[in-house]
Scaffold this motif. Structure first.
Motif, short mmCIF file in Angstrom:
data_model
loop_
_atom_site.label_atom_id
_atom_site.label_comp_id
_atom_site.label_asym_id
_atom_site.label_seq_id
_atom_site.Cartn_x
_atom_site.Cartn_y
_atom_site.Cartn_z
N UNK A 115 3.30 -4.88 5.30
CA UNK A 115 3.40 -3.64 6.07
C UNK A 115 4.66 -2.89 5.67
N UNK A 116 5.76 -3.63 5.53
CA UNK A 116 7.05 -3.06 5.10
C UNK A 116 7.67 -4.01 4.09
N UNK A 117 8.18 -3.46 3.01
CA UNK A 117 8.93 -4.23 2.01
C UNK A 117 10.33 -3.68 1.90
N UNK A 118 11.31 -4.52 2.12
CA UNK A 118 12.71 -4.14 1.96
C UNK A 118 13.21 -4.71 0.63
N UNK A 119 13.53 -3.85 -0.30
CA UNK A 119 14.06 -4.29 -1.59
C UNK A 119 15.57 -4.47 -1.44
N UNK A 120 16.06 -5.69 -1.67
CA UNK A 120 17.44 -6.03 -1.38
C UNK A 120 18.34 -6.05 -2.61
N UNK A 121 17.78 -5.92 -3.79
CA UNK A 121 18.58 -5.99 -5.01
C UNK A 121 19.11 -4.62 -5.37
N UNK B 14 0.81 -1.21 0.00
CA UNK B 14 0.00 0.00 0.00
C UNK B 14 0.85 1.27 0.00
N UNK B 15 0.20 2.37 -0.37
CA UNK B 15 0.76 3.71 -0.18
C UNK B 15 2.03 4.00 -0.96
N UNK B 16 2.94 4.75 -0.33
CA UNK B 16 4.17 5.17 -1.00
C UNK B 16 5.06 4.01 -1.39
N UNK B 17 5.04 2.97 -0.56
CA UNK B 17 5.83 1.78 -0.91
C UNK B 17 5.35 1.16 -2.22
N UNK B 18 4.04 1.18 -2.42
CA UNK B 18 3.47 0.63 -3.65
C UNK B 18 3.99 1.39 -4.87
N UNK B 19 3.98 2.71 -4.80
CA UNK B 19 4.46 3.53 -5.92
C UNK B 19 5.95 3.31 -6.17
N UNK B 20 6.72 3.16 -5.08
CA UNK B 20 8.15 2.92 -5.22
C UNK B 20 8.41 1.60 -5.94
N UNK B 21 7.68 0.54 -5.55
CA UNK B 21 7.90 -0.77 -6.16
C UNK B 21 7.45 -0.79 -7.62
N UNK B 22 6.38 -0.07 -7.93
CA UNK B 22 5.95 0.02 -9.33
C UNK B 22 7.03 0.66 -10.19
N UNK B 23 7.71 1.65 -9.64
CA UNK B 23 8.74 2.36 -10.39
C UNK B 23 10.06 1.61 -10.44
N UNK B 24 10.44 0.96 -9.34
CA UNK B 24 11.80 0.42 -9.21
C UNK B 24 11.91 -1.10 -9.32
N UNK B 25 10.93 -1.83 -8.84
CA UNK B 25 11.07 -3.28 -8.71
C UNK B 25 11.07 -3.98 -10.05
N UNK B 26 11.88 -5.01 -10.17
CA UNK B 26 11.98 -5.81 -11.37
C UNK B 26 11.78 -7.29 -11.03
N UNK B 27 11.38 -8.05 -12.02
CA UNK B 27 11.27 -9.50 -11.84
C UNK B 27 12.64 -10.06 -11.46
N UNK B 28 12.68 -10.89 -10.44
CA UNK B 28 13.93 -11.45 -9.96
C UNK B 28 14.53 -10.71 -8.78
N UNK B 29 14.00 -9.53 -8.45
CA UNK B 29 14.49 -8.79 -7.29
C UNK B 29 14.25 -9.59 -6.01
N UNK B 30 15.20 -9.49 -5.10
CA UNK B 30 15.05 -10.08 -3.79
C UNK B 30 14.41 -9.05 -2.85
N UNK B 31 13.46 -9.52 -2.06
CA UNK B 31 12.77 -8.64 -1.12
C UNK B 31 12.62 -9.33 0.23
N UNK B 32 12.52 -8.54 1.27
CA UNK B 32 12.15 -9.03 2.60
C UNK B 32 10.87 -8.32 3.00
N UNK B 33 9.95 -9.06 3.58
CA UNK B 33 8.61 -8.55 3.83
C UNK B 33 8.22 -8.75 5.29
N UNK B 34 7.64 -7.71 5.87
CA UNK B 34 6.98 -7.80 7.17
C UNK B 34 5.51 -7.50 6.92
#
Length: 219
Positions: A213-219, A175-195
């Protein structure tokens, strides 16, 4: 030491914690070779939120299907009754039980007497994105991003005396700002950690997904 057959770096974290009420008395069964107890539970957790349109609090109940096997069953569940408070730690599995594909497999379980408690519905996991994020706008004009994640993890089976590999695919909602960030930055194959927490679609099969609640993009 136990032998792990596949590279550790390919494994992900998958830890689920639930604290809620038992929906029905467990049906405990026994299987042979070796003799081992097994049961499936349904645990109810609830969450509240403020509906700004009506300025009232609303409550949503989630029902989690949990598989318990081995010594854990007799240690914690022989006297369990409907309404008891159950604490579970475990991991996600795709093992099919009673038509439910989305199972939490218990590695720890403890029973408490009936009563009221604040429930817990928590997942901490890592994995790889297998789809691009798609933007969805809710009727309340909130921004939601939907994508898919694969979690590959292991557990050691006491009954089978070996390590077991699990590959779990789940839809991820952010949700929210994290959602917009992932739409812009995240790619298939990216590693993430999720709470986040486990949620279920309002469909006939109650498909399970992860609400982050929180997504940590690790790639």
């Amino acid at each position: 030491m136990y032998k792990i057959n596949s590279p550790v770096q390919n494994h992900h974290l998958c830890a689920v914690t639930l604290l809620g009420n038992l929906v029905a008395k467990p049906d405990i069964r026994y299987r042979a070779n070796p003799v081992s107890a097994i049961t499936e539970l349904t645990i109810a957790t609830s969450s509240k939120w403020l509906d700004k349109k009506t300025n009232t609090y609303k409550e949503w109940t989630s029902y989690h299907h949990v598989k318990v096997e081995g010594p854990l069953v007799e240690q914690a569940l022989l006297t369990a009754e409907k309404g008891d408070i159950i604490l579970v730690q475990g991991y996600l599995s795709n093992i099919k039980e009673k038509s439910h594909l989305s199972i939490v497999h218990a590695t720890f379980i403890k029973k408490f007497n009936k009563g009221y408690t604040q429930t817990v519905n928590q997942i901490m996991c890592s994995g790889q994105l297998t789809s691009l994020a798609q933007v969805v706008t809710t009727p309340n004009n909130k921004t939601l991003a939907q994508m898919n994640i694969t979690i590959n993890h292991q557990d050691y089976s006491i009954d089978k005396q070996c390590w077991q590999n699990h590959s779990v695919d789940r839809e991820l909602h952010v949700w929210g700002k994290q959602a917009l960030y992932l739409v812009e930055k995240a790619q298939i194959g990216d590693n993430v950690m999720i709470e986040g927490k486990l949620s279920y679609l309002a469909t006939a099969d109650k498909t399970q997904f992860i609400e982050a609640k929180i997504v940590h993009r690790l790639t």
